[in-house]
Write an enzyme that holds these catalytic residues in place. Structure first.
Site, PDB file in Angstrom:
ATOM      1  N   ASP A 337      83.377 -95.112  63.558  1.00 42.28           N
ATOM      2  CA  ASP A 337      82.206 -94.907  64.389  1.00 42.28           C
ATOM      3  C   ASP A 337      80.968 -95.138  63.533  1.00 42.28           C
ATOM      4  O   ASP A 337      81.050 -95.309  62.322  1.00 42.28           O
ATOM      5  CB  ASP A 337      82.217 -93.489  64.978  1.00 42.28           C
ATOM      6  CG  ASP A 337      81.478 -93.408  66.292  1.00 42.28           C
ATOM      7  OD1 ASP A 337      80.673 -94.309  66.577  1.00 42.28           O
ATOM      8  OD2 ASP A 337      81.706 -92.449  67.049  1.00 42.28           O
ATOM      9  N   GLU A 537      75.026 -87.543  73.329  1.00 43.01           N
ATOM     10  CA  GLU A 537      75.514 -87.087  72.034  1.00 43.01           C
ATOM     11  C   GLU A 537      74.767 -85.859  71.534  1.00 43.01           C
ATOM     12  O   GLU A 537      74.488 -84.935  72.291  1.00 43.01           O
ATOM     13  CB  GLU A 537      75.475 -88.249  71.048  1.00 43.01           C
ATOM     14  CG  GLU A 537      76.236 -89.449  71.594  1.00 43.01           C
ATOM     15  CD  GLU A 537      76.454 -90.530  70.581  1.00 43.01           C
ATOM     16  OE1 GLU A 537      76.798 -90.199  69.433  1.00 43.01           O
ATOM     17  OE2 GLU A 537      76.291 -91.711  70.916  1.00 43.01           O
TER      18      GLU A 537
END
Length: 854
Positions: A337, A537
């Site tokens: 990621d 997020e």
């Protein structure tokens, strides 16, 4: 994927400085900050034998394996290292791809071809062609290996204007329809293929266990049963059915199961934090979706940002290699990621052999990819990374590219669906999304059988979510955070208001849009659409689950209408269950609508009767997350020993059920009372909003990546400090007075905090010192204000370094601020030239030994 988020580990060390009134206004250089879930403990051992063995529907192809072997034999070391690097399109040119033989690029959330938010499908396709042609150019002696372009198409092709956007996963979980999930995957694949992209970073198969987590809405459910049932179906929709003729054909694309592993179980719901679950819970709860995704043949898996018992997953070889690859039999590749490898102990964004050796096959390194390429190359040459490990990673990447037909398809614009823009937001695609909206709605209250409504009434539609397609779509919508979008940027979409208006007016009724709930003619019913503003997020992480703690502006609207004798239907937009007892009490009917996406007409389909007066569509949605009864129930999951929700997992009324709800307690436990101490953490914390202003307009919302004042005297940009876009840089042109500030609609009382010797603290980096006087202010409804001159202090701070500034609240009180009604806790203004960046605005304990205020 966690794009647009990164933790930078190298921070300045703490050395006290004094600003202005000595330690009444103190500056502390940026102290070393602990990354959430940082490696501080010894992780428990993993017994791979206790994990399931998965039989993938994708059979080993001996011809592909032989071809990969032959390619590996032809590739130089530089060719191989290039394949394991994925850079971001803002930092990678086609020439870079040609020179470094990169294996992949991605566009992060809010990143577009030419950095143009309004890039057309043709623009996306043209850039895809340019990258592809560069990867296939052998004029410099390199090998022709087609590049992969990955993108976060997480609720439709959400990066592209005009695309069909589906409800976020939390709503799909409530729908309980695996066949629909597969169809959504199919539609998403087609719309992505039109723009020439090959790969989506989805599905998210997290099992969120603490709804304070800012990514809760990306999970289908708190319970593994729904995640397990859905994961394989969405993979089949995106990739096709393994073993069939449609598998990874030109109507499908590569998918990614993410984030491996335990992202939904971090302590206190902290994004990128530490998961301390037992190995059994890690396997049985958090890995549930991987069992069916791997069985369906998912070709890529994304490593997670979080830690497990203090060890970052990007560096956890026992889980990435021992469990995922060896025990569970995954033969695709693991992609990292966004700079996640840089969080591994001993690593940085540009160097991390440990992550690669642990099992990350492709680094996602958006900006620092050249340095990482050089360091990885050197690490292979030195033996820190073995040639065997490098070959394994490249074999996996080439295997996936060959399975996907990348070597045969030709450039993106030559493919079957390329450029067929009529498929972007096609009517048949929007029909699928509208069905998903209808089936995702959960009816929580229906006093007196108010719903369904007759169509031919006088209907007042209120609330800030009623005519906001951006708000109803949530984060990961065109931009990363889903902010800064206008209705005009959703061609073909339908707001909730527009859907209601069409139904009511078409039946001879009257629908009126009034966001503030005002009216001149008494309506028969009011539909109020309200809820969370978009986030993504870590910027969506919460300290508590009380909705609109402190301000309660939406509650005031509901009560105003009820007091006027108007029946109220609440349509609640949210990315998670929240404590809304007061709002439930103030509503006659209450619908959890989640984040429905672009097809807001699906709500009117359900809450209104048909033209014949019969039920048009009944409510089908059932809660896939438990709904809290008290503010303290931040962790609330089916099966808990003390399970006592307001609405249990699986709850959802239909029109045949009694919809009464007894008056609910509105008491907020003292320890969970509304926090008045955090104003900016990665972004403005609700209810605070960021604004800029000059004499052309003093209140310009600063949403999205960049905003300028009306007269261009000040420009603010979202920038990275520790993670993506968690700070703001502000540049004053020197052409006249301009300011940047945080403000809320309702003032707060921080007189207690002021008397208790708390300080306003914020992290600051001066990039260009001020050329004239600078004011730091707290306002109490301007011109009520407390202003401090901080010119000297900002002029003497070292340029380009982060420092923590602390200013005692009583300094502002002494300067004239009424601390009982602060609506602007942070404002910086100047007339001259200046450039600075700020982050983490909050109240903290004041430093000891403070000098008098200036």
């Amino acid at each position: 994927m966690r794009v647009w988020t990164m933790w930078k580990l190298a921070l300045a060390l703490a050395v006290p400085l004094l600003l202005g009134c000595a330690s009444d206004t103190a500056v502390v250089p940026g102290a070393e900050t602990t990354v959430p879930g940082a490696e501080t403990t010894v992780a428990p051992s993993v017994n791979a034998a206790d994990w399931p063995v998965i039989k993938s529907a994708v059979a080993t192809d001996s011809e592909i394996e032989q071809a990969v072997t032959e390619w590996l034999a032809r590739m130089s070391l530089e060719d191989k290292v290039g394949q394991v690097i994925q850079g971001e399109i803002r930092h990678v040119t086609p020439e870079d791809v040609r020179k470094y033989r990169l294996g992949s690029v991605l566009n992060g959330g809010g990143s577009f071809p030419g950095n143009d938010k309004h890039a057309t499908p043709g623009d996306w396709l043209a850039l895809a062609d340019a990258y592809y042609e560069a990867s296939m150019d052998t004029s410099d002696g390199g090998l022709a290996i087609p590049i992969l372009w990955g993108s976060d198409a997480v609720h439709g092709h959400n990066n592209v204007i005009g695309a069909t956007l589906f409800p976020h996963n939390i709503g799909l979980g409530a729908a309980g329809n695996p066949e629909l999930i597969r169809r959504i995957g199919e539609v998403t694949a087609v719309e992505v293929a039109v723009t020439g992209l090959d790969w989506t970073f989805g599905p998210t198969v997290a099992v969120p266990r603490d709804d304070r987590w800012g990514r809760t809405y990306e999970g289908y459910s708190e319970d593994p049963e729904i995640v397990r049932a859905y994961a394989g179906e969405v993979v089949k929709g995106l990739q096709g059915i393994a073993g069939s003729d449609d598998w990874l054909d030109e109507n499908h694309l590569l998918s990614t199961a993410k984030h491996f592993l335990g992202d939904g179980g971090t302590n206190a719901g902290v994004d990128q934090g530490d998961n301390t679950a037992s190995e059994a819970d890690l396997r049985d709860l958090h890995a549930a979706g991987y069992t069916t995704a791997l069985a369906a043949g998912v070709q890529t898996v994304m490593a997670s940002f979080n830690s497990w018992h203090g060890r970052k997953l990007h560096g956890h070889g026992h889980l990435l290699t021992g469990v995922l690859k060896e025990r569970m039999g995954f033969d695709g590749f693991v992609v990292g990621d966004w700079n996640g490898h840089g969080q591994v102990a001993g690593c940085s964004n540009d160097s991390c052999a440990a992550s690669f050796n642990a099992g990350v096959d492709m680094f996602m390194v958006p900006e620092d990819w050249k340095a990482l390429h050089a360091n990885t190359l050197a690490q292979v040459k030195s033996g820190e990374i073995s040639h065997q490990r490098l070959d394994d990673a490249v074999r996996r990447i080439l295997r996936v590219k060959m399975r996907a037909g990348m070597f045969e398809r030709g450039k993106p614009s030559s493919r079957v669906l390329a450029g067929r823009t009529e498929l972007i937001g096609a009517p048949e695609h929007r029909a699928v999304a509208r069905q998903a909206v209808r089936e995702s709605l959960v009816l929580l209250k229906n006093a007196g059988g108010l719903l369904p409504l007759a169509r031919n009434q006088r209907v007042l539609v209120a609330g800030d979510g009623a005519d906001s397609i951006g708000k109803q779509s949530g984060g990961w919508t065109i931009t990363w955070q889903g902010t800064g979008n206008e209705n005009s940027e959703f061609p073909g979409a339908t707001s909730i208001w527009a859907g209601i208006h069409e139904v009511v007016e078409g039946a001879g009724g009257a629908a009126t849009l009034s966001p503030d709930g005002s009216f001149t003619e008494q309506p028969d019913v009011a539909i109020v659409v309200f809820g969370e503003d978009p986030y993504a997020e870590f910027q969506g992480d919460l300290d508590g689950l009380e909705y609109q703690a402190g301000a309660k502006r939406d509650l005031k609207l509901l009560k105003k209408l009820r007091q006027a004798g108007v029946p109220v239907v609440s349509i609640f937009l949210s990315g998670r269950p929240l404590w809304v007892n007061p709002e439930l009490n103030a509503s006659d009917a209450f619908v959890a609508a989640w984040l429905p996406g672009t097809e807001g007409g699906g709500i009117a389909d359900v809450i209104f009767r048909g033209a014949d007066g019969a039920v048009n569509h009944d409510f089908k949605g059932k809660l896939s997350y438990s709904w809290p009864k008290t503010v303290s129930q931040t962790v609330l999951n089916r099966g808990d020993a003390d399970y006592d929700p307001l609405f249990a997992y699986g709850f959802g009324l239909s029109y045949t059920d009694r919809g009464e709800l007894a008056e609910l307690s509105e008491e907020v436990e003292a320890s969970f009372a509304a926090s008045r101490k955090v104003y900016f953490a990665g972004g403005p914390v609700d209810p605070w909003r960021l604004y800029v202003g000059d004499d052309a307009g003093w209140k310009v919302p600063a949403a999205g990546g960049q905003t300028s004042t009306g007269a261009a005297k000040l420009t603010v940009r979202a920038v990275d400090r520790r993670v993506q876009e968690d700070a703001r840089s502000a540049t004053w042109s020197g052409a006249g007075a301009a300011q940047i500030y945080l403000q809320a609609e309702e003032p707060i009382d921080i007189s207690r905090e002021s008397n208790g010797d708390l300080a306003l603290a914020f992290d600051l980096r001066v990039d260009a010192p001020p050329s004239s006087a600078v004011t730091l202010r707290m306002d109490c409804g301007y011109p009520c204000s407390g202003a401090l001159d901080v010119t000297d202090e900002l002029s003497t701070l070292p340029k380009g370094e982060w420092h923590t500034v602390r200013v005692r609240l009583r300094c502002f009180a002494d300067a004239g601020a009424d601390m009982t009604k602060i609506n602007t806790p942070f404002l910086i203004a100047t007339e001259g030239e200046m450039a600075l960046a700020f982050a983490d605005v909050k109240l903290v304990s004041a430093a000891a030994g403070a000098a008098p205020c200036p």
